[in-house]
Motif scaffolding. Structure first.
Motif, short mmCIF file in Angstrom:
data_model
loop_
_atom_site.label_atom_id
_atom_site.label_comp_id
_atom_site.label_asym_id
_atom_site.label_seq_id
_atom_site.Cartn_x
_atom_site.Cartn_y
_atom_site.Cartn_z
N ALA A 242 0.71 -1.29 -0.30
CA ALA A 242 0.07 0.04 0.08
C ALA A 242 1.00 1.21 0.19
O ALA A 242 0.45 2.21 -0.49
CB ALA A 242 -0.97 0.16 1.22
N ALA A 243 2.13 1.15 0.37
CA ALA A 243 3.05 2.25 0.40
C ALA A 243 3.82 2.19 -0.61
O ALA A 243 4.78 3.32 -0.50
CB ALA A 243 4.08 2.00 2.00
N GLY A 244 3.56 1.46 -1.58
CA GLY A 244 4.18 1.65 -2.92
C GLY A 244 5.52 0.97 -2.82
O GLY A 244 6.50 1.45 -3.67
N GLY A 245 5.85 0.03 -2.13
CA GLY A 245 7.00 -0.61 -1.82
C GLY A 245 8.08 0.11 -0.77
O GLY A 245 9.01 -0.37 -0.60
N ALA A 246 7.40 1.27 -0.41
CA ALA A 246 8.52 1.70 0.68
C ALA A 246 8.62 1.16 1.96
O ALA A 246 7.73 0.25 2.26
CB ALA A 246 7.85 3.36 0.98
N VAL A 247 9.86 1.56 2.81
CA VAL A 247 9.89 0.83 4.02
C VAL A 247 8.57 1.59 4.92
O VAL A 247 8.84 2.61 5.25
CB VAL A 247 11.40 1.06 4.65
N THR A 248 7.92 0.74 5.57
CA THR A 248 7.00 0.90 6.48
C THR A 248 7.33 0.65 7.90
O THR A 248 8.36 -0.41 8.19
CB THR A 248 5.51 0.35 6.27
N GLY A 249 6.56 1.04 9.00
CA GLY A 249 6.51 0.26 10.13
C GLY A 249 6.24 -1.21 10.30
O GLY A 249 5.61 -1.40 9.09
N LEU A 250 6.41 -1.88 11.33
CA LEU A 250 5.81 -3.39 11.23
C LEU A 250 5.08 -3.32 12.51
O LEU A 250 5.27 -2.85 13.38
CB LEU A 250 7.11 -4.39 11.38
N GLN A 251 3.97 -4.28 12.12
CA GLN A 251 2.90 -4.82 13.49
C GLN A 251 3.38 -5.78 14.06
O GLN A 251 3.82 -6.56 13.56
CB GLN A 251 1.57 -4.62 12.81
N LEU A 252 3.13 -5.91 15.34
CA LEU A 252 3.48 -7.07 16.25
C LEU A 252 2.17 -8.26 16.41
O LEU A 252 1.23 -7.71 16.56
CB LEU A 252 3.96 -6.58 17.71
N SER A 253 2.46 -9.34 16.16
CA SER A 253 1.56 -10.49 16.41
C SER A 253 2.17 -11.34 17.65
O SER A 253 3.57 -11.52 17.72
CB SER A 253 1.20 -11.41 15.45
#
Ligand code: ZN
Length: 264
Positions: A247-258
């Motif tokens: 969704a961010a166009g391949g940019a490095v995003t944050g990561l969510q925790l499971s």
């Protein structure tokens, strides 16, 4: 059936999906991106220290996440490398952070966590034996058979196959996971049943349903269909609530925790 934790009703608190809220003694959940303090592509609840986010923001995000996770102040993690190595975690080894994409533990009080954006977070429990597992399966991990390797590690740790429950968390859906047709062919060739979870895309492309393919792998490994739950939406479609690199166009995003474990 999935349910949203009460904390999600506040705009400022992390929201968490808890598909096993009816099972007592299980500490678990799938965080989204709400409730933190990070900015931009990391907004807001980024829990990765390795994506270039502000260290202070990540620290505050972890403080908020730990408050939701509860009892345990430490979450055991691995340095995720898109493989199929699974580690056994104990209280003594919980801070080690070795390379790998999965962990199992047979010790109540040990909480395991994996980070993801579009990849499939997989949680497993045997609520009677108190064995828990957390795994991070991107397409490489799925091809490498991580789900089955994780299941085998659960059994080695004392879980009974008839009691194991699996929850597949928010991850990129069949609506959005378009890959090169050659890669989709590889899935069909290497994973029995995967061809049924592929559909044609644009010329030279195809869509894959990763969660359905992981589910097929788990069924083939002996789990019953009712033991497997899909929690949460496609991350790309629901990019307001969940981090999604696509969704961010391949940019490095944050990561969510499971995360998953048993109360001490
Ligand atoms: Zn989608």
């Amino acid at each position: 059936m999935e349910s949203l934790d009460a904390s999600s009703t506040s705009d400022n608190a992390p929201s968490v999906l808890r598909p096993w809220s009816a099972i007592s003694g299980v500490t678990h959940g799938f965080f989204g991106r709400a409730g933190g303090v990070s900015q931009g592509h990391f907004a807001t609840l980024n829990l990765s220290r390795m994506v270039g986010d502000s260290a202070d923001a990540v620290e505050e995000n972890w403080r908020r996440a730990r408050r939701v996770i509860g009892a345990a102040s430490h979450v055991a993690m691995v340095r995720q490398v898109h493989g199929n190595t699974v580690h056994v975690v104990t209280r003594e080894s919980a801070k080690a952070r070795p390379d790998g994409d999965g962990m199992v533990t047979a010790q109540p009080g040990v909480v395991l966590g994996v980070l993801s954006a579009d990849c499939v977070p997989i949680l497993m429990i045997d609520a009677k034996a108190h064995v828990a597992g957390a795994f991070h399966a991107g397409w490489r991990g799925v091809l490498a058979g991580l789900a089955r390797t994780g299941l085998v590690a659960m059994l080695s740790a004392g879980a009974d196959p008839s009691r194991i429950r699996v929850a597949l968390g928010p991850s990129i859906g069949p609506c959005c996971f378009e890959v090169d047709a050659g890669l989709a062919d590889r899935f069909a060739r290497e994973i029995e049943g995967a061809a049924a979870h592929r559909r044609e895309g644009r010329p030279g492309k195809a869509y894959l349903d990763l969660r359905a393919i992981v589910t097929a792998q788990l069924l083939r490994a002996g789990l019953r269909p009712d033991a497997i739950t899909h929690a949460g939406p496609c991350t790309r479609c629901a990019a307001v609530e969940f981090f999604s690199r696509r969704a961010a166009g391949g940019a490095v995003t944050g990561l969510q925790l499971s995360f998953v474990g048993f109360e001490p």
